[in-house]
Each structure stands twice: as structure tokens, then as C-alpha cells.
Design a protein around this motif. Structure first.
Motif, PDB file in Angstrom:
ATOM      1  N   GLU A  14       0.861  -1.182   0.000  1.00 49.98           N
ATOM      2  CA  GLU A  14       0.000   0.000   0.000  1.00 49.98           C
ATOM      3  C   GLU A  14       0.902   1.238   0.000  1.00 49.98           C
ATOM      4  O   GLU A  14       1.706   1.389  -0.883  1.00 49.98           O
ATOM      5  CB  GLU A  14      -0.965  -0.026   1.184  1.00 49.98           C
ATOM      6  CG  GLU A  14      -1.978  -1.176   1.119  1.00 49.98           C
ATOM      7  CD  GLU A  14      -3.026  -1.013   0.015  1.00 49.98           C
ATOM      8  OE1 GLU A  14      -3.200   0.104  -0.509  1.00 49.98           O
ATOM      9  OE2 GLU A  14      -3.672  -2.019  -0.331  1.00 49.98           O
ATOM     10  N   GLY A  15       0.826   2.118   1.006  1.00 55.04           N
ATOM     11  CA  GLY A  15       1.684   3.299   1.023  1.00 55.04           C
ATOM     12  C   GLY A  15       2.949   3.123   1.827  1.00 55.04           C
ATOM     13  O   GLY A  15       3.704   4.075   2.021  1.00 55.04           O
ATOM     14  N   LEU A  16       3.208   1.911   2.312  1.00 56.63           N
ATOM     15  CA  LEU A  16       4.336   1.639   3.195  1.00 56.63           C
ATOM     16  C   LEU A  16       5.470   0.957   2.431  1.00 56.63           C
ATOM     17  O   LEU A  16       5.248  -0.046   1.745  1.00 56.63           O
ATOM     18  CB  LEU A  16       3.877   0.745   4.352  1.00 56.63           C
ATOM     19  CG  LEU A  16       4.940   0.206   5.305  1.00 56.63           C
ATOM     20  CD1 LEU A  16       5.532   1.327   6.144  1.00 56.63           C
ATOM     21  CD2 LEU A  16       4.338  -0.874   6.213  1.00 56.63           C
ATOM     22  N   VAL A  17       6.678   1.493   2.570  1.00 62.02           N
ATOM     23  CA  VAL A  17       7.859   0.848   1.997  1.00 62.02           C
ATOM     24  C   VAL A  17       8.450  -0.056   3.064  1.00 62.02           C
ATOM     25  O   VAL A  17       8.763   0.383   4.168  1.00 62.02           O
ATOM     26  CB  VAL A  17       8.901   1.880   1.533  1.00 62.02           C
ATOM     27  CG1 VAL A  17      10.137   1.173   0.979  1.00 62.02           C
ATOM     28  CG2 VAL A  17       8.305   2.817   0.486  1.00 62.02           C
ATOM     29  N   VAL A  18       8.579  -1.348   2.752  1.00 58.86           N
ATOM     30  CA  VAL A  18       9.158  -2.327   3.672  1.00 58.86           C
ATOM     31  C   VAL A  18      10.529  -2.708   3.138  1.00 58.86           C
ATOM     32  O   VAL A  18      10.643  -3.317   2.071  1.00 58.86           O
ATOM     33  CB  VAL A  18       8.262  -3.579   3.803  1.00 58.86           C
ATOM     34  CG1 VAL A  18       8.911  -4.599   4.719  1.00 58.86           C
ATOM     35  CG2 VAL A  18       6.880  -3.187   4.324  1.00 58.86           C
ATOM     36  N   ALA A  19      11.576  -2.320   3.889  1.00 60.82           N
ATOM     37  CA  ALA A  19      12.950  -2.556   3.438  1.00 60.82           C
ATOM     38  C   ALA A  19      13.654  -3.515   4.386  1.00 60.82           C
ATOM     39  O   ALA A  19      13.840  -3.209   5.565  1.00 60.82           O
ATOM     40  CB  ALA A  19      13.714  -1.233   3.363  1.00 60.82           C
ATOM     41  N   ILE A  44       0.433  -5.306  -2.678  1.00 64.57           N
ATOM     42  CA  ILE A  44       1.880  -5.385  -2.578  1.00 64.57           C
ATOM     43  C   ILE A  44       2.446  -5.218  -3.983  1.00 64.57           C
ATOM     44  O   ILE A  44       2.090  -5.961  -4.897  1.00 64.57           O
ATOM     45  CB  ILE A  44       2.333  -6.713  -1.949  1.00 64.57           C
ATOM     46  CG1 ILE A  44       1.777  -6.820  -0.516  1.00 64.57           C
ATOM     47  CG2 ILE A  44       3.842  -6.828  -1.957  1.00 64.57           C
ATOM     48  CD1 ILE A  44       2.229  -8.033   0.248  1.00 64.57           C
ATOM     49  N   GLU A  45       3.314  -4.221  -4.131  1.00 60.51           N
ATOM     50  CA  GLU A  45       3.765  -3.805  -5.452  1.00 60.51           C
ATOM     51  C   GLU A  45       2.540  -3.460  -6.303  1.00 60.51           C
ATOM     52  O   GLU A  45       1.731  -2.655  -5.900  1.00 60.51           O
ATOM     53  CB  GLU A  45       4.654  -4.884  -6.078  1.00 60.51           C
ATOM     54  CG  GLU A  45       5.929  -5.167  -5.295  1.00 60.51           C
ATOM     55  CD  GLU A  45       6.877  -3.992  -5.246  1.00 60.51           C
ATOM     56  OE1 GLU A  45       7.156  -3.393  -6.305  1.00 60.51           O
ATOM     57  OE2 GLU A  45       7.351  -3.648  -4.141  1.00 60.51           O
ATOM     58  N   GLN A  46       2.325  -4.139  -7.414  1.00 64.31           N
ATOM     59  CA  GLN A  46       1.165  -3.839  -8.258  1.00 64.31           C
ATOM     60  C   GLN A  46       0.061  -4.891  -8.142  1.00 64.31           C
ATOM     61  O   GLN A  46      -0.891  -4.878  -8.928  1.00 64.31           O
ATOM     62  CB  GLN A  46       1.611  -3.720  -9.726  1.00 64.31           C
ATOM     63  CG  GLN A  46       2.596  -2.595  -9.984  1.00 64.31           C
ATOM     64  CD  GLN A  46       2.980  -2.494 -11.443  1.00 64.31           C
ATOM     65  OE1 GLN A  46       2.146  -2.602 -12.343  1.00 64.31           O
ATOM     66  NE2 GLN A  46       4.263  -2.274 -11.697  1.00 64.31           N
ATOM     67  N   THR A  47       0.171  -5.776  -7.150  1.00 68.74           N
ATOM     68  CA  THR A  47      -0.746  -6.912  -7.048  1.00 68.74           C
ATOM     69  C   THR A  47      -1.657  -6.801  -5.829  1.00 68.74           C
ATOM     70  O   THR A  47      -1.183  -6.922  -4.694  1.00 68.74           O
ATOM     71  CB  THR A  47       0.048  -8.230  -6.978  1.00 68.74           C
ATOM     72  OG1 THR A  47       0.850  -8.367  -8.159  1.00 68.74           O
ATOM     73  CG2 THR A  47      -0.883  -9.414  -6.856  1.00 68.74           C
TER      74      THR A  47
END
Length: 504
Positions: A191-196, A443-446
Motif C-alpha cells: 500500500e503506502g508503506l515501503v518495507v525494506a 503489494i507492489e502492483q498486485t
């Protein structure tokens, strides 16, 4: 702009696990470049021993930048969490810098590889996110990962309450979640969260012969975030993200397809099976919603015995129109593997003009743990490539993303690799049905949509027994949860279709 070096899993020890030269290379590079801050997401030591902490305290001083250090599961071994506070610093904390706040929290469980941000720590994290809600950029850091990772073998060490933590971070519009633990560098947009995830900085235990690495993070004033995986071999992988703005989408184009998604009917003769609720839902599906396809994501019966299957088949036949069902782990207990085929047949791919529905079997005998398997993963990728000119819907039982209010123990043991295939091949929609609660997440585009239980009393959903309504428009996907008794509706997610579709 703020520039952060994200390191993890140094595993400092006197033994062979520690690669001191790799640590020195990365520490020297960090000192040379213009980083404002360094975040170490845990496993500073290898066994949490005093001599390791003494050496780690010395090694960490080589980094000549402001440094935040979190405990990892290896640091908590041998009551090492007390030594961590003596030699390294606090287990939980806050760091403020201009419009940025970093909140870090201890996710370790003594002497276990598993993680949890539960009880008082979860409440503390919630309170701090509310307290610092005014900050433009919010980072949460912990050791354990939130979503399954590729190339990590058997998935087991995701946070036990990953679903609740992920829900909390999304609700409070956190921009970035930093973690380590699995020795694999990986970047996802949830969604709007970047998980690194950071790879390991100086441990010999890498995956697939990878080398040591760390992440470079840039947070720009214009709202853009970039995450770069920097390996000691100079191999660089960079991703750029824009901070997501909250928007409400309104369908303006034609609706092309309607799906009803069901899961965990668990038909039986026990009191936990709410037959009236299921019949009421079936009536509403037939008379009110009139879908193009009804999908059942597993656990159609509570136990794989003849009389339950006979009863489930009679109820299932009352649903009008096209249907597809994949088996859940309950369905193939006892004689269920044979009975499922006898009553419902082998799940097959359904092609419908511009749409392709691809069933994937993840259920295993006599266990709630599922697996797609290496051959299944290959088949999944082949199907996604074969039908790439259509809108591809993947249907399976086990959840890929963690489910709120559920103890996550890696129910799909190869979930990391499966999720990677789905996102790499840009699956247009994934439908799952394990965990007893509903969820919609991209998640990403899915987009991935999980269904709660439609008629089983032992569920985890405050909304009650429910099923999902998914409408696919020319320009977007809208997913709603429908309360199975009263028909009230709750939005699970609306996602724009950004890639070119066959109807364009």
C-alpha cells in the motif's frame, strides 16, 4: 534531505560466523559518504555473550555517524537482552530529526528465532505513532520481517502478530519499515508503506551465495523515498517511491466482472457451523449480488468425511452460475483428498473472455501448514506468463500476507517465493482464504484479498461471518466485505489498474 545507512545482522563473534573485513569495508564506506544517520536492525552479536558484546561495543564505534541499534533474536540469547542495554543501548526508543521521527522497538523473544511486538510494546508503539502523527515522515524499525521474503527457505520467523503490526503501521501512515533477520535484502511497497529488509552486513550466512550488503535510504523533502541495496561487490539495486496520498477513487468506467469470494464454510454437524447464516448468504448471492463467478478459497468442510462432503455439495449446488473451489487444509483430512475430487472435481483454469482464473493448490495432508512447492512455483510462473495478455486472478487457500488478529507462524512455508513470483509477474489479483479474517492489501502492483469465514463460529473477524464482493472495472478493482447475516458492507480496498489491459 536525510540520508540513512541501514545495516543489519553483523553477528559479531570470535568465531567463523563473523566477517570482520566485510564489516570494515561497509563501515569505512558509511564514514566516507554523507550519511546523516545509521540504523542497525539487530543481530549485532551471534550468541548474546558478554565477550561478543564487548567486541561489538568496540566495532560499532568504528561507525563515526549517529547510530541507532536494535536487538535481534541472536542478541537475546543467553539473557543477552540485559547485556544489550549495558553495552549497546535501549531496546526501544525514539529519534527525531526535523520532520522525521524514527520509532524502534524490540521484537525479540528470548532464546527463540521468532518475533513479536505484543502486549505492552504494541500499545507503546501505538501511543508513539499517535503522539508523533504530526511528523511528515515516520519510520518504524524492528528486527523481524513483516511480509514473507523470497530465497529464505522455510518461512517461519515472521512476527507472530505481523498482521496487527502491519495494520497499525498502515493506519498511522508510516512511510518506512526497516528490518533485517533473514539475511536477504528486499524491498516491497505495501500500500503506502515501503518495507525494506537489509541483507547481512558481516555474517558468513548469506542466501544463494549472495555477498554482504546494506541499504542506502534517501528521504527527500518533496516526499520521495529511495532505497538502494548496496553490496560489497558494487552491485547496486535501487527503488524509488513517492509517499502515498490518501485519495478516494470513484469508478467512472464500465464494470466488467463481479466475483463473490467465500472461504471457511466448514460445513459439518457441529454447533460451530452456522448453517442458517450460510443459507442466508447463498440467497443474497443469488438474488442480490448476481456474480459472474463464485470462488471458494478452501475449507468447505470442517473434516474430510463423507457426510460433511455430501452436505457441503448440496449447499454449494444452490449457488447459481459459474463456480470454482480450491481445497483447504480441512478439506483433505482423513478421506478428504479423494472425497474432494469426487464431489467437486480437480480445480481447473477458467478462461472467460479477458479474464483467466488460475487455481493453485497449497493444502497438505493433516496440517494447517501449506506449501506450493518448487514444482508448483514453476507452474505458477508459467501460467502467469502464458496468460499475461489477460486479467489473471490467482486463487489459493493459504494467506500470503499476514492476517490481523491471527498468530502468524508462516502458514504458507514457501510464501516468500510465491509472493515474489506474484509480484514479479504482476498478477492482477490474488484471492486467498486462510486465517479467519478478511483483508485487502496491495503489494507492489498486485492486490491480495483474503476472505474471512462465511459460516464458522470460530473466526477472528470483529465484523462477523462474511464473504467478499469484488468488482472489476475497466480502470479499477473494488473489494468489499459483506456481513453474511445482515448484509452490511465494509470497504477492503480500491486499487487503480495502472497496467495496460486487454480491454484497453
Amino acid at each position: 534531505m536525510i540520508k540513512i545507512a541501514h545495516i543489519s545482522d553483523t553477528h559479531i563473534t570470535s568465531g567463523e560466523a563473523y566477517k570482520g573485513y566485510a564489516y570494515d569495508l561497509i563501515a569505512n564506506e558509511i564514514n566516507t559518504l554523507d550519511y546523516n544517520l545509521v540504523i542497525h536492525t539487530g543481530d549485532v552479536t551471534n550468541d548474546g555473550l558478554r565477550e561478543e558484546y564487548e567486541r561489538a561495543s568496540y566495532e560499532l564505534k568504528k561507525i563515526q555517524k549517529p547510530l541507532i541499534v536494535l536487538p535481534g533474536n541472536h542478541d537475546a540469547r543467553n539473557v543477552g537482552y540485559e547485556l544489550f542495554q549495558k553495552y549497546i543501548g535501549p531496546l526501544n526508543g525514539i529519534y527525531e530529526w526535523k520532520d522525521l521521527v524514527i520509532i524502534w522497538t524490540d521484537s525479540t523473544i528470548p532464546d527463540l528465532n521468532d518475533g513479536r511486538i505484543g502486549g505492552y510494546k504494541f500499545r507503546w508503539l501505538k501511543e508513539k505513532l499517535e503522539e508523533y502523527s504530526h511528523k511528515k515522515f515516520k519510520i518504524v524499525a524492528s528486527h523481524h520481517h513483516l511480509v514473507p521474503l523470497p530465497d529464505t527457505g522455510r518461512e517461519r520467523n515472521v512476527l507472530f502478530n505481523a498482521g496487527d503490526v502491519l495494520e497499525l503501521l498502515l493506519k498511522h501512515e508510516v512511510n518506512l519499515y526497516l528490518c533485517g533477520h533473514k539475511h536477504v535484502p528486499n524491498i516491497y511497497s505495501v500500500e503506502g508503506l515501503v518495507v525494506a529488509n537489509s541483507g547481512c552486513t558481516s555474517c558468513r550466512k548469506t542466501r544463494k551465495g549472495d555477498v554482504n550488503s546494506y541499504n542506502m535510504i534517501k528521504i527527500k523533502d518533496n516526499g520521495k523515498i529511495s532505497v538502494t541495496i548496496k553490496r560489497v561487490t558494487e552491485d547496486i539495486h535501487k527503488r524509488d517511491f513517492t509517499v502515498k496520498k490518501q485519495r478516494i477513487f470513484i469508478p467512472r468506467k464500465k464494470r466488467l466482472f463481479r466475483i463473490i469470494q467465500i472461504s471457511e464454510s466448514n460445513v459439518s454437524d457441529r454447533i460451530y457451523f452456522r448453517e442458517k447464516v450460510l443459507k442466508n448468504a447463498i440467497k443474497a448471492i443469488n438474488e442480490r449480488y448476481k456474480p459472474d463467478l463464485v470462488v471458494h478459497c478452501g475449507d468447505i468442510v470442517e473434516v474430510g468425511i463423507e457426510r460433511y462432503y455430501k452436505k457441503a455439495y448440496a449447499l454449494w449446488e444452490k449457488i447459481k452460475g459459474k463456480k470454482i473451489i480450491v481445497p483447504g487444509h480441512n478439506d483433505i483430512t482423513y478421506l478428504g483428498y479423494e472425497l474432494f475430487r469426487e464431489y467437486f472435481g480437480e480445480p481447473e483454469i477458467i478462461e472467460n473472455e479477458n479474464f483467466t482464473f488460475i487455481p493453485i493448490i497449497s493444502a497438505q495432508y493433516e496440517t494447517p501448514i501449506g506449501v506450493v512447492g518448487r514444482i508448483g512455483q514453476k507452474i505458477l510462473r508459467e501460467h502467469l506468463k502464458k496468460y499475461e495478455d489477460t486479467f489473471r486472478v490467482i486463487i489459493m487457500h493459504h494467506n500470503i500476507t499476514p492476517i490481523p488478529k491471527s498468530r502468524e507462524i508462516g502458514f504458507l512455508e514457501d510464501g516468500g517465493n510465491v509472493l515474489k513470483i506474484l509480484t514479479d509477474e504482476k498478477a492482477n489479483l490474488v484471492l486467498t482464504g486462510h486465517g479467519g479474517n478478511s483483508l485487502g492489501m496491495k503489494i507492489e502492483q498486485t492486490p491480495i484479498v483474503n476472505a474471512g469465514s462465511i459460516s464458522w463460529e470460530l473466526h477472528r473477524n470483529p465484523f462477523g461471518n462474511s464473504f467478499n464482493l469484488i468488482d472489476i472495472y475497466e480502470d479499477m478493482i473494488a473489494a468489499f466485505e459483506i456481513q453474511a447475516t445482515w448484509g452490511s458492507r465494509k470497504l477492503l480496498g480500491i486499487w487503480k489498474i495502472k497496467t495496460e489491459m486487454p480491454w484497453d
